[in-house]
Design a protein around this motif. Structure first.
Motif, PDB file in Angstrom:
ATOM      1  N   PHE A 153       0.857  -1.192   0.000  1.00 59.43           N
ATOM      2  CA  PHE A 153       0.000   0.000   0.000  1.00 59.43           C
ATOM      3  C   PHE A 153       0.888   1.235   0.000  1.00 59.43           C
ATOM      4  O   PHE A 153       1.815   1.351   0.806  1.00 59.43           O
ATOM      5  CB  PHE A 153      -0.895   0.011   1.236  1.00 59.43           C
ATOM      6  CG  PHE A 153      -1.760   1.235   1.354  1.00 59.43           C
ATOM      7  CD1 PHE A 153      -2.926   1.358   0.614  1.00 59.43           C
ATOM      8  CD2 PHE A 153      -1.405   2.270   2.212  1.00 59.43           C
ATOM      9  CE1 PHE A 153      -3.728   2.487   0.719  1.00 59.43           C
ATOM     10  CE2 PHE A 153      -2.194   3.403   2.330  1.00 59.43           C
ATOM     11  CZ  PHE A 153      -3.361   3.511   1.577  1.00 59.43           C
TER      12      PHE A 153
ATOM     13  N   LEU B  50      -3.184   0.388  -3.821  1.00 58.11           N
ATOM     14  CA  LEU B  50      -3.053  -0.939  -3.222  1.00 58.11           C
ATOM     15  C   LEU B  50      -2.639  -1.908  -4.308  1.00 58.11           C
ATOM     16  O   LEU B  50      -3.329  -2.052  -5.325  1.00 58.11           O
ATOM     17  CB  LEU B  50      -4.370  -1.386  -2.593  1.00 58.11           C
ATOM     18  CG  LEU B  50      -4.342  -2.781  -1.943  1.00 58.11           C
ATOM     19  CD1 LEU B  50      -3.369  -2.815  -0.763  1.00 58.11           C
ATOM     20  CD2 LEU B  50      -5.732  -3.209  -1.491  1.00 58.11           C
TER      21      LEU B  50
ATOM     22  N   SER C  15      -6.701  -0.918  -6.360  1.00 62.56           N
ATOM     23  CA  SER C  15      -7.355   0.138  -5.589  1.00 62.56           C
ATOM     24  C   SER C  15      -8.845   0.213  -5.904  1.00 62.56           C
ATOM     25  O   SER C  15      -9.671   0.434  -5.010  1.00 62.56           O
ATOM     26  CB  SER C  15      -6.696   1.492  -5.872  1.00 62.56           C
ATOM     27  OG  SER C  15      -5.378   1.509  -5.387  1.00 62.56           O
TER      28      SER C  15
ATOM     29  N   LEU D  16      -6.535  -0.811   7.380  1.00 60.68           N
ATOM     30  CA  LEU D  16      -5.616   0.241   6.935  1.00 60.68           C
ATOM     31  C   LEU D  16      -5.922   1.558   7.636  1.00 60.68           C
ATOM     32  O   LEU D  16      -7.065   2.024   7.637  1.00 60.68           O
ATOM     33  CB  LEU D  16      -5.720   0.440   5.425  1.00 60.68           C
ATOM     34  CG  LEU D  16      -4.726  -0.325   4.557  1.00 60.68           C
ATOM     35  CD1 LEU D  16      -5.104  -0.218   3.086  1.00 60.68           C
ATOM     36  CD2 LEU D  16      -3.303   0.182   4.778  1.00 60.68           C
TER      37      LEU D  16
END
Length: 587
Positions: free
Chosen positions: A359, A370, A382, A412
């Motif tokens: 990431f 990502l 992503s 995250l």
């Protein structure tokens, strides 16, 4: 009537979580701002709608006031808009005194003249510009021990790396600067000594992220130092030439610079091997740095988050050299072949397939990146993961994968703010101050839960570095965030959902003492396989808890814990009880 009940149930559940209810399926929903859990249950062919209380939602609370942590990252802003002013802010969590509690270190800027003449240097003599070390006293209390420890620093501070470079059992500090860097040796008596000169690791220029790691598997920690730009205090005007519109210059105005690799000689000194290792020939515009074994060949690789420059992946070839394979591996650009402003970086296995995923956050209108690791090559996901839509108008700095709710999936966290403090003058939809972002991992897809995890996530900030670890040893991961021109924040994860956990501390004997580079495979009944990697460096110029944390959900026991040490030794433990901090020595 049955259809009416189903429609009402579907409406209620969508209002609670924005998720449609399926017939014959039991789903769990979070009840908006009330932060309670309920179960909406519709059984096909019956008229049942029930709301059954479940475990409470995990929240974060702001412990800063009253904690003794009174740090403010000071970039010494000037009318000249020197780029260095907006870039400081690394954080480290480390147990420097060996009492079992994580302490906090902050990197700080330095005083700048306005303007800076060619003969001027940033000054750190004023206490407000000191780097800071806070000792964890327990009970959510910290004491500033900066002066006693001797880590006030010099030059304009940027970031920090932590590692026991001499294998004496005590974590040492490496502080990156605009100017010469600093290696602090931990004396074990509450004091650090500056050993930069004899160790040979001063570097120079504009250093940023750094990481201790053992690239040659000889048992001693080597040191990788990313550098940002070829830059000085020359007065360059960027932005419109009218009142209030001058801005910090884009990295495109400056040339890239080579990174540095220092090999540990095993006697307290290092040798710069950047040239022969193939690092010097691949300059970048580096900020965040992270390490992993992305291709699972037993050798540690390095990723550098580059600002508006292709992201770099240095693959360890095993013969003392590295190949830069970012483009070939698929991480250099986004899915449209465009570059982006790489800032913070996190490298861990978010989908539990045993391959570490990457990431890298970016600036507004670029989307956070990502990259899913498909057996050594990466796919930009992503969009399909949900991160692209969530992050489109956001700008990120410090970041990390952490299982905040201990459900066995790595979530995250992103500390957010734009680089430009006046960005709204030219981009009204983009904000300089932004709230923190937390994205919950639900079987490999991410959902923004920031509004549901505490008031601390609703306050706009100028966040920079962030570090993650268990400050109170309760099994739930906490966070510390440095903010530019604002007070740093200490976030306590309140936990309380009943999920189990295991925290692992590795102690190398043949491998390096920290066990950096050790791979962990964990198997439990309900969470299945999970994978960890001992690597504290990452985020934005920061260093996390050296210990590896696993959320176990409902499992009170780990069936299998397998550690593959950097030395190649494989160690297996079975039937390990949960809810403990376990130290494993290599044998």
């Amino acid at each position: 009537m049955r259809r009416s009940v189903l429609l009402i149930a579907d409406f209620l559940c969508q209002r609670r979580m924005g998720t449609s209810l399926r017939r014959g399926v039991k789903e769990t929903f979070i009840a908006g701002s009330v932060l309670t859990l309920c179960t909406c249950l519709v059984v096909y062919g019956t008229r049942i709608l029930s709301a059954t209380p479940l475990r409470p939602v995990v929240e974060f609370s702001d412990l800063t006031i009253g904690s003794g942590v009174g740090f403010l990252a000071d970039g010494s802003p000037t009318t000249k808009k020197y780029l260095v002013e907006t870039m400081t802010g690394g954080v480290a969590l480390l147990d420097f005194d060996g009492d079992g509690r994580l302490d906090i270190f902050f990197a700080n800027g330095a005083a700048l003249a306005d303007p800076m003449l060619s003969t001027d240097q940033p000054k750190k003599t004023d206490r407000r510009f000191w780097n800071r070390l806070y000792r964890n006293l327990g009970g959510a209390k910290f004491r500033d021990v900066t002066s006693d420890a001797g880590v006030e620093g010099h030059s304009f501070g940027m970031g920090v790396a932590v590692g026991d470079y001499d294998n004496d059992g005590r974590p040492d500090l490496y502080v990156t600067n605009f100017g010469a860097n600093i290696l602090y040796h931990n004396g074990g008596n509450g004091k650090f000594s500056d050993v930069t000169a004899p160790a040979g690791v001063a570097g120079g220029g504009w250093s940023s992220g750094a990481a201790f790691f053992d690239f040659d598997n000889d048992g001693d920690l080597d040191l990788f130092v990313a550098r940002y730009l070829q830059w000085d205090f020359t007065d360059v005007w960027c932005g419109e030439k009218r009142q209030g519109y001058r801005s910090y210059c884009h990295p495109d105005h400056f040339r890239p610079v080579s990174h540095i690799l220092f090999a540990n000689n095993g006697n307290g000194t290092f040798t710069d091997v950047s040239e022969r290792a193939g690092i010097a020939g691949k300059p970048g515009k580096g900020l965040g740095v992270a390490i992993q074994d992305f291709d699972r060949d037993g050798l540690i690789d390095v990723v550098v988050a580059n600002d508006s420059f292709p992201q770099q992946l240095f693959r360890n070839t095993g013969n003392g050299a590295f190949d830069e394979v970012g483009l070939a591996a698929g991480i250099a650009y986004d899915d449209n072949g465009r570059g982006f402003a790489g800032m913070g970086v996190a490298w861990a296995d978010y989908n539990r397939d045993g391959w570490p995923d990457l990431f890298v956050n970016a600036l507004a209108n670029q989307r956070y990146a990502l990259f899913r690791n498909d057996r050594g090559s990466f796919q930009y996901v992503s969009g399909s993961s949900g991160i692209g839509q969530i992050s489109l108008l956001h700008s990120g700095w410090g970041t990390g994968f952490l299982d905040y709710d201990n459900d066995g999936w790595r979530d995250l966290f992103v500390a957010q703010s734009h680089v430009l403090d006046n960005v709204q003058l030219t981009q009204p939809s983009v904000k300089y101050l932004e709230p923190l972002l937390l994205m919950r991992n639900q079987n490999g897809r991410f959902r923004d839960v920031s509004s549901q995890v505490g008031q601390v996530f609703r306050v706009p900030r100028s966040a920079r570095g962030a570090a993650f670890g268990d400050l109170d040893n309760d099994g739930f991961t906490d966070a510390v965030v440095s903010c530019l021109g604002q007070n740093a924040i200490v976030l306590r994860n309140t936990g309380g959902n009943g999920n189990h956990w295991l925290t692992l501390r590795t102690a190398g004997t043949v491998s390096n003492r920290d066990g950096i580079g050790a791979k962990i495979r964990l198997v439990s009944a309900s969470t299945g396989e999970q994978f960890g990697f001992v690597a504290p460096s990452g985020s934005y110029l920061s260093s996390n808890d050296m210990r590896i944390h696993f959320g176990l959900g409902a499992d009170s026991e780990v069936k299998l814990l397998e550690i593959t040490w950097p030395s190649g030794i494989v160690q297996t433990l079975r039937n390990v009880k949960s809810n403990q901090i376990l130290t494993v020595s290599e044998r």
